[in-house]
Motif scaffolding. Structure first.
Motif, PDB file in Angstrom:
ATOM      1  N   ALA A  18       0.834  -1.206   0.000  1.00  0.00           N
ATOM      2  CA  ALA A  18       0.000   0.000   0.000  1.00  0.00           C
ATOM      3  C   ALA A  18       0.865   1.252   0.000  1.00  0.00           C
ATOM      4  N   GLY A  19       1.918   1.276   0.812  1.00  0.00           N
ATOM      5  CA  GLY A  19       2.782   2.446   0.871  1.00  0.00           C
ATOM      6  C   GLY A  19       3.540   2.676  -0.425  1.00  0.00           C
ATOM      7  N   LEU A  20       4.061   1.611  -1.014  1.00  0.00           N
ATOM      8  CA  LEU A  20       4.795   1.765  -2.268  1.00  0.00           C
ATOM      9  C   LEU A  20       3.863   2.212  -3.397  1.00  0.00           C
ATOM     10  N   MET A  21       2.629   1.714  -3.403  1.00  0.00           N
ATOM     11  CA  MET A  21       1.691   2.170  -4.432  1.00  0.00           C
ATOM     12  C   MET A  21       1.297   3.624  -4.210  1.00  0.00           C
ATOM     13  N   ALA A  22       1.143   4.036  -2.964  1.00  0.00           N
ATOM     14  CA  ALA A  22       0.852   5.444  -2.686  1.00  0.00           C
ATOM     15  C   ALA A  22       2.013   6.318  -3.149  1.00  0.00           C
ATOM     16  N   ALA A  23       3.237   5.862  -2.917  1.00  0.00           N
ATOM     17  CA  ALA A  23       4.416   6.612  -3.351  1.00  0.00           C
ATOM     18  C   ALA A  23       4.454   6.722  -4.863  1.00  0.00           C
ATOM     19  N   GLU A  24       4.151   5.634  -5.548  1.00  0.00           N
ATOM     20  CA  GLU A  24       4.147   5.662  -7.014  1.00  0.00           C
ATOM     21  C   GLU A  24       3.102   6.642  -7.541  1.00  0.00           C
ATOM     22  N   ALA A  25       1.904   6.594  -6.953  1.00  0.00           N
ATOM     23  CA  ALA A  25       0.830   7.469  -7.417  1.00  0.00           C
ATOM     24  C   ALA A  25       1.176   8.937  -7.190  1.00  0.00           C
ATOM     25  N   ALA A  26       1.722   9.255  -6.016  1.00  0.00           N
ATOM     26  CA  ALA A  26       2.050  10.650  -5.715  1.00  0.00           C
ATOM     27  C   ALA A  26       3.206  11.142  -6.570  1.00  0.00           C
ATOM     28  N   ALA A  27       4.196  10.285  -6.789  1.00  0.00           N
ATOM     29  CA  ALA A  27       5.334  10.683  -7.627  1.00  0.00           C
ATOM     30  C   ALA A  27       4.909  10.847  -9.069  1.00  0.00           C
ATOM     31  N   ALA A  28       4.051   9.961  -9.560  1.00  0.00           N
ATOM     32  CA  ALA A  28       3.561  10.073 -10.928  1.00  0.00           C
ATOM     33  C   ALA A  28       2.754  11.347 -11.130  1.00  0.00           C
ATOM     34  N   ALA A  29       2.153  11.852 -10.041  1.00  0.00           N
ATOM     35  CA  ALA A  29       1.387  13.098 -10.111  1.00  0.00           C
ATOM     36  C   ALA A  29       2.286  14.327 -10.026  1.00  0.00           C
ATOM     37  N   GLY A  30       3.591  14.135  -9.855  1.00  0.00           N
ATOM     38  CA  GLY A  30       4.526  15.254  -9.865  1.00  0.00           C
ATOM     39  C   GLY A  30       5.053  15.686  -8.511  1.00  0.00           C
ATOM     40  N   CYS A  31       4.761  14.924  -7.448  1.00  0.00           N
ATOM     41  CA  CYS A  31       5.235  15.295  -6.114  1.00  0.00           C
ATOM     42  C   CYS A  31       6.614  14.705  -5.843  1.00  0.00           C
ATOM     43  N   ALA A  32       7.330  15.351  -4.944  1.00  0.00           N
ATOM     44  CA  ALA A  32       8.560  14.787  -4.402  1.00  0.00           C
ATOM     45  C   ALA A  32       8.158  13.882  -3.244  1.00  0.00           C
ATOM     46  N   VAL A  33       8.556  12.616  -3.306  1.00  0.00           N
ATOM     47  CA  VAL A  33       8.050  11.612  -2.367  1.00  0.00           C
ATOM     48  C   VAL A  33       9.200  10.966  -1.607  1.00  0.00           C
ATOM     49  N   ASP A  34       9.057  10.886  -0.307  1.00  0.00           N
ATOM     50  CA  ASP A  34       9.968  10.136   0.545  1.00  0.00           C
ATOM     51  C   ASP A  34       9.176   9.068   1.291  1.00  0.00           C
ATOM     52  N   VAL A  35       9.705   7.837   1.302  1.00  0.00           N
ATOM     53  CA  VAL A  35       9.077   6.706   1.985  1.00  0.00           C
ATOM     54  C   VAL A  35       9.940   6.339   3.184  1.00  0.00           C
ATOM     55  N   PHE A  36       9.304   6.169   4.334  1.00  0.00           N
ATOM     56  CA  PHE A  36      10.006   5.839   5.573  1.00  0.00           C
ATOM     57  C   PHE A  36       9.492   4.494   6.089  1.00  0.00           C
ATOM     58  N   ASP A  37      10.404   3.603   6.428  1.00  0.00           N
ATOM     59  CA  ASP A  37      10.014   2.304   6.962  1.00  0.00           C
ATOM     60  C   ASP A  37      10.960   1.912   8.082  1.00  0.00           C
ATOM     61  N   ARG A  38      10.425   1.304   9.127  1.00  0.00           N
ATOM     62  CA  ARG A  38      11.249   0.975  10.289  1.00  0.00           C
ATOM     63  C   ARG A  38      12.119  -0.256  10.070  1.00  0.00           C
ATOM     64  N   MET A  39      11.827  -1.053   9.032  1.00  0.00           N
ATOM     65  CA  MET A  39      12.585  -2.263   8.777  1.00  0.00           C
ATOM     66  C   MET A  39      13.808  -1.952   7.912  1.00  0.00           C
ATOM     67  N   PRO A  40      14.801  -2.862   7.889  1.00  0.00           N
ATOM     68  CA  PRO A  40      15.993  -2.612   7.071  1.00  0.00           C
ATOM     69  C   PRO A  40      15.773  -2.802   5.578  1.00  0.00           C
ATOM     70  N   SER A  41      14.668  -3.423   5.184  1.00  0.00           N
ATOM     71  CA  SER A  41      14.363  -3.604   3.766  1.00  0.00           C
ATOM     72  C   SER A  41      12.851  -3.508   3.582  1.00  0.00           C
ATOM     73  N   PRO A  42      12.385  -3.090   2.408  1.00  0.00           N
ATOM     74  CA  PRO A  42      10.952  -2.850   2.209  1.00  0.00           C
ATOM     75  C   PRO A  42      10.171  -4.124   1.905  1.00  0.00           C
ATOM     76  N   ALA A  43       8.878  -4.029   2.138  1.00  0.00           N
ATOM     77  CA  ALA A  43       7.893  -5.023   1.679  1.00  0.00           C
ATOM     78  C   ALA A  43       8.200  -6.441   2.131  1.00  0.00           C
ATOM     79  N   ARG A  44       8.569  -6.607   3.391  1.00  0.00           N
ATOM     80  CA  ARG A  44       8.945  -7.945   3.874  1.00  0.00           C
ATOM     81  C   ARG A  44       7.764  -8.914   3.897  1.00  0.00           C
ATOM     82  N   LYS A  45       6.594  -8.428   4.288  1.00  0.00           N
ATOM     83  CA  LYS A  45       5.428  -9.317   4.304  1.00  0.00           C
ATOM     84  C   LYS A  45       5.020  -9.689   2.879  1.00  0.00           C
TER      85      LYS A  45
END
Length: 397
Positions: A18-45
């Motif tokens: 969900a977070g990565l898709m939100a980032a893609e949508a916002a970036a595609a719309a022209g925003c500068a996007v930063d994603v923050f996650d507490r784990m050492p690598s993304p999308a572990r689940k």
């Protein structure tokens, strides 16, 4: 977060689907996007879900009705199974549809899809910050465990549910003072149920129960499940979780393809056979079905037809939440507007499993996470790009 080229900024908390898709949508719309996650690598689940074959969606009529959640319907209509497949094609990760309508990437695994997705996000200028634990708000700023404070024009929260904490979804965000009043309590979903077995069942632990109906509220459902030392679990059981969790009794139809009259007729011709041999030959019950019949139906009467057709299973409650594939509960829908923005915190949006919905396995979970992420990301971008929102001061990371 540093302003880039005077673009509106969006912060995404959580690097699951969900977070990565939100980032893609916002970036595609022209925003500068930063994603923050507490784990050492993304999308572990996400990666764990794809270890034995990534079932990402499902092709069927009235797909949205499986959620029993009207609030999700418009989002699923915008990004449903066909859109998921087109999105995968755009990442050069083609998909195929299995015999039951389930959608899988041709590579079967989640890792190639995730690598392609992260490469696209990098190309869009999305920055991923690992080991960044969000701890709530400090006034208008996002606060992190290391003392960092971030101001963004809009924020998307994609913090997951409350299962699989070792993969990042611990549900602790629901205890934050700013959010706790808006949360429906978490409950395990798509989860096994405890059964207090006798010692005689130990030899059957790990056995699959097939060709058996699961009866809940008078309706028989077909599906396979497994006997374990802890109880019963498996795909045939998981769709029934909501009703079983609420206390509905479970019974088994050990011969769902025959009516009671046909079962009784076959059992009448026993001869000198032992009961176990007769059940095996006359009804073709397998050893685990016979064991279940003796476990819950014994001592068997002269005519065990009623127990064969409706064998009660005494459940001792669901397995712990952290063993569940997903969770029910989360941010209540009345706390959100139509764009998934928190009513009490304008400019903050939410997506994914942290919303109060649940669905069976089989592609529904991931599709809804992607659909809500896209929806929240687009609305966050629109908010961030609003002139009044962009006028707010920002601070650097």
């Amino acid at each position: 977060m540093v302003s880039r080229d005077d673009r509106a900024t969006v912060a995404v908390i959580g690097a699951g689907p969900a977070g990565l898709m939100a980032a893609e949508a916002a970036a595609a719309a022209g925003c500068a996007v930063d994603v923050f996650d507490r784990m050492p690598s993304p999308a572990r689940k996400f990666l764990m879900a794809g270890k034995s074959g990534l079932n990402i969606s499902r092709i069927e009529e009235d797909f949205a009705t499986a959620y029993r959640c009207r609030e999700l319907t418009p989002m699923i209509k915008v990004f449903g199974p066909q859109e998921v497949r087109a999105w995968m094609d755009g990442l050069d990760q083609p998909s195929f549809v299995g015999s039951t309508g389930r959608v899988f990437p041709e590579a079967m695994k989640a890792s190639p899809l995730l690598r392609a997705w992260l490469a696209r996000l990098e190309g869009l200028g999305v920055r991923l910050h690992r080991r960044a634990r969000w701890t709530g708000w400090d006034g208008a700023a996002l606060a992190f465990e290391d003392g960092t404070r971030i101001a963004a024009d809009a924020t998307v929260l994609a913090l997951g549910g409350a299962s699989w904490r070792r993969l990042g979804s611990d549900g602790l965000w629901a205890e934050f003072p700013e959010l706790s009043a808006q949360v429906a309590p978490f409950a395990p979903s798509n989860v096994g149920f405890r059964v207090d077995w006798s010692l005689h069942m130990a030899r059957h632990f790990g056995a699959a129960v097939k060709n058996t109906g699961l009866i809940v509220d008078g309706t028989t459902h077909r599906g396979e499940f497994t006997i374990s030392a802890a109880g019963i679990e498996g795909g045939g059981l998981y769709p029934l979780t909501p009703r079983l969790r609420d206390g509905a009794p479970l019974a088994l139809d050990l011969k769902p393809d025959l009516d009671a009259g046909a079962v009784r007729e076959r059992l009448a011709r026993r001869g000198k056979r032992s009961l176990s041999e007769h059940l095996r030959k006359a009804l073709r019950l397998d050893p685990v079905q016979i064991a279940l019949l003796r476990e819950f139906g014994g001592p068997l009467p002269a005519d065990p037809t009623g127990r064969i057709k409706a064998l009660p299973v005494p459940l001792a409650g669901p397995r712990p939440m952290d063993e569940a594939i997903s969770t029910a509960g989360g941010l209540r829908w009345d706390a959100l507007d139509g764009g998934l923005m928190l009513r009490h915190r304008p400019g903050t949006f939410a997506a994914g499993e942290m919303l109060d919905w649940e669905a069976p396995t089989g592609g529904y979970l991931l599709t809804a996470c992607l659909a809500t992420g896209l929806w929240a990301g687009r609305h966050a971008a629109s908010w961030a790009q609003d002139a009044e929102s962009r006028a707010r001061p920002r601070s650097g990371r």
